[in-house]
Scaffold this active site. Structure first.
Site, PDB file in Angstrom:
ATOM      1  N   ASP A  14       0.727  -1.156  -0.100  1.00 12.64           N
ATOM      2  CA  ASP A  14       0.006  -0.078  -0.018  1.00 12.64           C
ATOM      3  C   ASP A  14       0.783   1.317   0.027  1.00 12.64           C
ATOM      4  O   ASP A  14       0.527   2.327   0.554  1.00 12.64           O
ATOM      5  CB  ASP A  14      -1.050  -0.167   1.204  1.00 12.64           C
ATOM      6  N   LYS A  46       1.866   2.095  -5.287  1.00 15.53           N
ATOM      7  CA  LYS A  46       2.288   1.536  -6.478  1.00 15.53           C
ATOM      8  C   LYS A  46       1.567   1.793  -7.503  1.00 15.53           C
ATOM      9  O   LYS A  46       1.770   1.830  -8.709  1.00 15.53           O
ATOM     10  CB  LYS A  46       2.527   0.083  -6.165  1.00 15.53           C
ATOM     11  N   GLY A  69      -4.598  -4.503  -3.908  1.00 16.39           N
ATOM     12  CA  GLY A  69      -5.457  -3.519  -4.224  1.00 16.39           C
ATOM     13  C   GLY A  69      -4.641  -1.983  -4.580  1.00 16.39           C
ATOM     14  O   GLY A  69      -4.122  -1.615  -3.704  1.00 16.39           O
ATOM     15  N   HIS A  70      -4.627  -1.810  -5.741  1.00 21.91           N
ATOM     16  CA  HIS A  70      -3.703  -0.837  -6.069  1.00 21.91           C
ATOM     17  C   HIS A  70      -4.824   0.244  -6.657  1.00 21.91           C
ATOM     18  O   HIS A  70      -5.387   0.271  -7.613  1.00 21.91           O
ATOM     19  CB  HIS A  70      -3.017  -1.225  -7.520  1.00 21.91           C
ATOM     20  N   GLN A  98       2.112  -6.069  -3.105  1.00 26.72           N
ATOM     21  CA  GLN A  98       2.668  -6.158  -1.791  1.00 26.72           C
ATOM     22  C   GLN A  98       3.771  -5.450  -1.670  1.00 26.72           C
ATOM     23  O   GLN A  98       3.954  -4.355  -2.276  1.00 26.72           O
ATOM     24  CB  GLN A  98       2.691  -7.964  -1.337  1.00 26.72           C
TER      25      GLN A  98
HETATM   26  P1  GDP Z   1      -0.586   0.306  -3.657  1.00 32.28           P
HETATM   27  O1  GDP Z   1      -1.206  -0.998  -3.037  1.00 32.28           O
HETATM   28  O2  GDP Z   1       0.883   0.281  -3.379  1.00 32.28           O
HETATM   29  O3  GDP Z   1      -0.957   0.396  -5.013  1.00 32.28           O
HETATM   30  O4  GDP Z   1      -1.309   1.264  -2.520  1.00 32.28           O
HETATM   31  P2  GDP Z   1      -2.839   1.717  -2.219  1.00 32.28           P
HETATM   32  O5  GDP Z   1      -3.761   2.108  -3.405  1.00 32.28           O
HETATM   33  O6  GDP Z   1      -3.354   0.336  -1.531  1.00 32.28           O
HETATM   34  O7  GDP Z   1      -2.791   2.746  -1.188  1.00 32.28           O
HETATM   35  C1  GDP Z   1      -2.201   3.796  -1.492  1.00 32.28           C
HETATM   36  C2  GDP Z   1      -3.330   5.031  -1.290  1.00 32.28           C
HETATM   37  O8  GDP Z   1      -2.496   6.280  -1.084  1.00 32.28           O
HETATM   38  C3  GDP Z   1      -4.398   5.175  -2.189  1.00 32.28           C
HETATM   39  O9  GDP Z   1      -5.322   5.548  -1.565  1.00 32.28           O
HETATM   40  C4  GDP Z   1      -3.898   6.235  -3.275  1.00 32.28           C
HETATM   41  O10 GDP Z   1      -4.909   6.765  -3.883  1.00 32.28           O
HETATM   42  C5  GDP Z   1      -3.273   7.142  -2.134  1.00 32.28           C
HETATM   43  N1  GDP Z   1      -1.873   7.908  -2.559  1.00 32.28           N
HETATM   44  C6  GDP Z   1      -1.057   7.365  -3.455  1.00 32.28           C
HETATM   45  N2  GDP Z   1      -0.113   8.247  -3.548  1.00 32.28           N
HETATM   46  C7  GDP Z   1      -0.294   9.433  -2.703  1.00 32.28           C
HETATM   47  C8  GDP Z   1       0.045  10.798  -2.370  1.00 32.28           C
HETATM   48  O11 GDP Z   1       1.232  11.042  -2.607  1.00 32.28           O
HETATM   49  N3  GDP Z   1      -0.570  11.582  -1.486  1.00 32.28           N
HETATM   50  C9  GDP Z   1      -1.954  10.997  -0.966  1.00 32.28           C
HETATM   51  N4  GDP Z   1      -2.506  11.928  -0.126  1.00 32.28           N
HETATM   52  N5  GDP Z   1      -2.396   9.857  -1.431  1.00 32.28           N
HETATM   53  C10 GDP Z   1      -1.528   9.194  -2.160  1.00 32.28           C
HETATM   54  P1  IMO Z   2      -0.746  -4.353  -2.217  1.00 30.83           P
HETATM   55  O1  IMO Z   2      -0.236  -4.781  -3.524  1.00 30.83           O
HETATM   56  C1  IMO Z   2      -1.018  -4.653   2.132  1.00 30.83           C
HETATM   57  C2  IMO Z   2      -0.974  -8.621   4.023  1.00 30.83           C
HETATM   58  C3  IMO Z   2      -2.299  -8.997   4.422  1.00 30.83           C
HETATM   59  C4  IMO Z   2      -1.716 -10.063   5.609  1.00 30.83           C
HETATM   60  C5  IMO Z   2      -0.616 -10.676   4.859  1.00 30.83           C
HETATM   61  C6  IMO Z   2      -0.839 -12.084   4.307  1.00 30.83           C
HETATM   62  O2  IMO Z   2      -2.039  -3.595  -2.470  1.00 30.83           O
HETATM   63  O3  IMO Z   2       0.304  -3.528  -1.474  1.00 30.83           O
HETATM   64  P2  IMO Z   2      -2.351 -12.688   2.104  1.00 30.83           P
HETATM   65  O4  IMO Z   2      -3.815 -12.769   1.819  1.00 30.83           O
HETATM   66  O5  IMO Z   2      -1.560 -12.165   1.097  1.00 30.83           O
HETATM   67  O6  IMO Z   2      -2.120 -14.364   2.506  1.00 30.83           O
HETATM   68  O7  IMO Z   2      -2.310 -12.048   3.573  1.00 30.83           O
HETATM   69  O8  IMO Z   2      -0.243  -9.762   3.793  1.00 30.83           O
HETATM   70  N1  IMO Z   2      -1.098  -8.129   2.404  1.00 30.83           N
HETATM   71  C7  IMO Z   2      -1.114  -6.714   1.918  1.00 30.83           C
HETATM   72  N2  IMO Z   2      -0.822  -5.903   2.928  1.00 30.83           N
HETATM   73  N3  IMO Z   2      -0.947  -4.576   0.722  1.00 30.83           N
HETATM   74  C8  IMO Z   2      -1.000  -5.594  -0.080  1.00 30.83           C
HETATM   75  O9  IMO Z   2      -1.223  -5.838  -1.349  1.00 30.83           O
HETATM   76  C9  IMO Z   2      -1.136  -7.047   0.589  1.00 30.83           C
HETATM   77  N4  IMO Z   2      -1.305  -7.950   0.203  1.00 30.83           N
HETATM   78  C10 IMO Z   2      -1.212  -8.631   1.215  1.00 30.83           C
HETATM   79  O10 IMO Z   2      -2.917  -7.930   4.929  1.00 30.83           O
HETATM   80  O11 IMO Z   2      -1.125  -9.111   6.654  1.00 30.83           O
HETATM   81 MG    MG Z   3      -2.792  -1.749  -1.897  1.00 31.21          MG
END
Ligand code: GDP
Ligand code: IMO
Ligand code: MG
Length: 430
Positions: free
Chosen positions: A13, A16, A40-41, A223
């Site tokens: 999270d 990416k 979840g991207h 991840q």
């Molecule tokens: P990922 O799994 O690495 O793709 O990240 P996620 O999408 O799960 O979580 C990142 C969160 O941060 C999302 O809600 C994005 O919309 C948000 N986000 C990404 N870059 C920025 C930033 O520079 N500033 C803020 N405020 N939010 C960001």
């Molecule tokens: P992105 O790509 C954050 C965490 C789960 C749990 C552990 C194992 O959005 O960054 P799993 O279901 O993979 O067996 O769970 O890994 N986890 C993540 N945490 N971002 C993710 O993906 C994750 N994918 C798995 O919360 O702690």
């Molecule tokens: Mg994510």
């Protein structure tokens, strides 16, 4: 040449999705190589806000072929639903291709993930419950079903018959659950195969040919490195290789094709699920950051645990991936804080430790040694020029750069595609 590896450098999270969507403007291919719909991207662009779970974040660019590689595990129902949602919102998914070697996340994997978590009780990992662990277990145990198998009715029948027999023993004898109905599952698998057939191909060849032609391939990690099966905070990890090595095996490209390895760091730490987080803030500051940043999971909606930036953990992921460059996201979340802190070492059992201790018991006892830096009052939110950053924010970025030992070439100051400061272009002009 060249491929560009985008790797989550903390516990996932990091942003990416945003970064890949931003960089994909200059790419020909974007490839997912590991994980499944546990990812979840989030992408926010001119088409709206999207939470992608299996479809690569290059899907919004007409110049990009989006690839789901052999190292990914695919839940067909989840993928078909995601494609439907994208299409219904005007996103063209016809440039998506899927590896026939990718393993299928079966309904019994999802069921087993949930049963195993319940059985763990207090020691639960806090998985996403999407069947990812059990699907990778079967892959390694040579009991998996692959996407290509869904297209071969005869082979599938024999294969499924033997796999389901052993799963039924576990479900009924270990967990006292209902057995799987083989015929119903077989029909469902054939339907999935028919629906996915148009996307399925030998993606390794397509990507390899593209690299030979000098096209640009962005490798979209899922991840984060601290969730990696080998290098993360085991056993509180995911079940795949999420580091740059996983990109080579999970796609089938040699390491020398990778021009840069880009670590995505968030300006502080978050973690979903159980496991040590040495810098965790279980106080008002943590709540403030969670509130401002809306730190709730894009996959499960769970509240993310929040902490200060963990320097030794960040240096560890930089070293094991060999980051050539880094991206710092969510700097704007720290806007207006009176001061910010960075963990520079730990104290464990009365001793100072400068390196990341990977053993979970040790890490659980680690107290962060924090370095305090002044906060900034001028907001960084939405800033697109380095010169516009307040000097305290720049000092914070520079301190992190020093710790991770590679240049921060992109700073993200908001969730939208163009809320970004390019310090140095990561993918150059053609
Ligand atoms: P990922 O799994 O690495 O793709 O990240 P996620 O999408 O799960 O979580 C990142 C969160 O941060 C999302 O809600 C994005 O919309 C948000 N986000 C990404 N870059 C920025 C930033 O520079 N500033 C803020 N405020 N939010 C960001
Ligand atoms: P992105 O790509 C954050 C965490 C789960 C749990 C552990 C194992 O959005 O960054 P799993 O279901 O993979 O067996 O769970 O890994 N986890 C993540 N945490 N971002 C993710 O993906 C994750 N994918 C798995 O919360 O702690
Ligand atoms: Mg994510």
């Amino acid at each position: 040449m060249p491929a560009y590896g985008i790797i989550g450098a903390q516990w996932g999270d990091e942003g990416k999705g945003k970064v890949v969507d931003f960089l994909a403007e200059r790419a020909d291919f974007v490839v997912r190589f590991s994980g499944g719909n546990n990812a979840g991207h989030t992408v926010i662009n001119d088409k709206g806000e999207f939470a992608l779970h299996l479809v690569p974040a290059g899907i919004f660019w007409p110049n990009c072929t989006s690839v789901i590689g052999p190292g990914v595990v695919i839940d067909p129902a989840a993928l078909l639903e995601e494609i439907d949602i994208l299409e219904s919102r005007g996103v063209d998914t016809s440039r998506l291709i899927i590896s026939d070697h990718a393993h299928v996340v079966m309904p019994y994997h999802v069921q087993l993930d949930q049963l195993e978590e319940m059985a763990r009780g207090d020691a639960a990992i806090g998985t996403t419950g999407r069947g990812i662990g059990p699907a990778y277990v079967d892959k390694i145990a040579r009991a998996g079903i692959r996407i290509g198998d869904l297209l071969d009715a005869e082979y599938l029948k024999g294969r499924l018959t033997s796999v389901v027999a052993s799963k039924n023993l576990i479900l009924t004898k270990v967990y006292g659950a209902e057995p799987i109905d083989l015929n119903a599952l077989y029909s469902q698998c054939l339907e999935y195969g028919a629906a996915l057939q148009r996307y399925v191909t030998s993606v390794e060849q397509r990507v390899s040919d593209a690299l030979d032609r000098g096209e640009r391939v962005v490798l979209e990690g899922a991840q984060g490195a601290l969730l990696d099966i080998d290098h993360g905070t085991y056993p509180y990890v995911t079940s795949s290789s999420v580091t740059i090595g996983g990109a080579c095996t999970g796609l089938g490209i040699p390491p020398q094709k990778i021009e840069s390895i880009i670590g995505i760091y968030k300006a502080y730490s978050t973690r979903v699920g159980a496991g040590p987080l040495a810098t965790e803030l279980e106080d008002e500051t943590g709540e403030h950051i969670r509130d401002v940043a809306q730190e709730y999971g894009a996959t499960t909606g769970r509240a993310r645990r929040v902490g200060w930036f963990d320097g030794p953990a960040a240096a560890h992921t930089s070293a094991i991936n060999g980051f050539t460059t880094a991206v710092l996201t969510r700097l704007d979340v720290l806007d207006g804080m009176p001061s910010v802190q960075i963990c520079v070492a730990y104290e464990v059992d009365g001793k100072r430790i400068d390196r990341f201790p990977s053993l979970p018991g040790f890490l659980a006892r680690a107290k962060p040694v924090l370095e305090e830096m002044p906060g900034w009052t001028t907001p960084t939110a939405g800033v697109t020029e380095l010169a516009q950053l307040p000097k305290e924010a720049l000092a914070y970025v520079n301190r992190i750069q020093e710790i991770i030992g590679c240049p921060i070439d992109l700073i993200s100051t908001g969730p939208k595609r163009h809320e970004s400061i390019t310090v140095q272009p990561i993918i150059s002009d053609r």
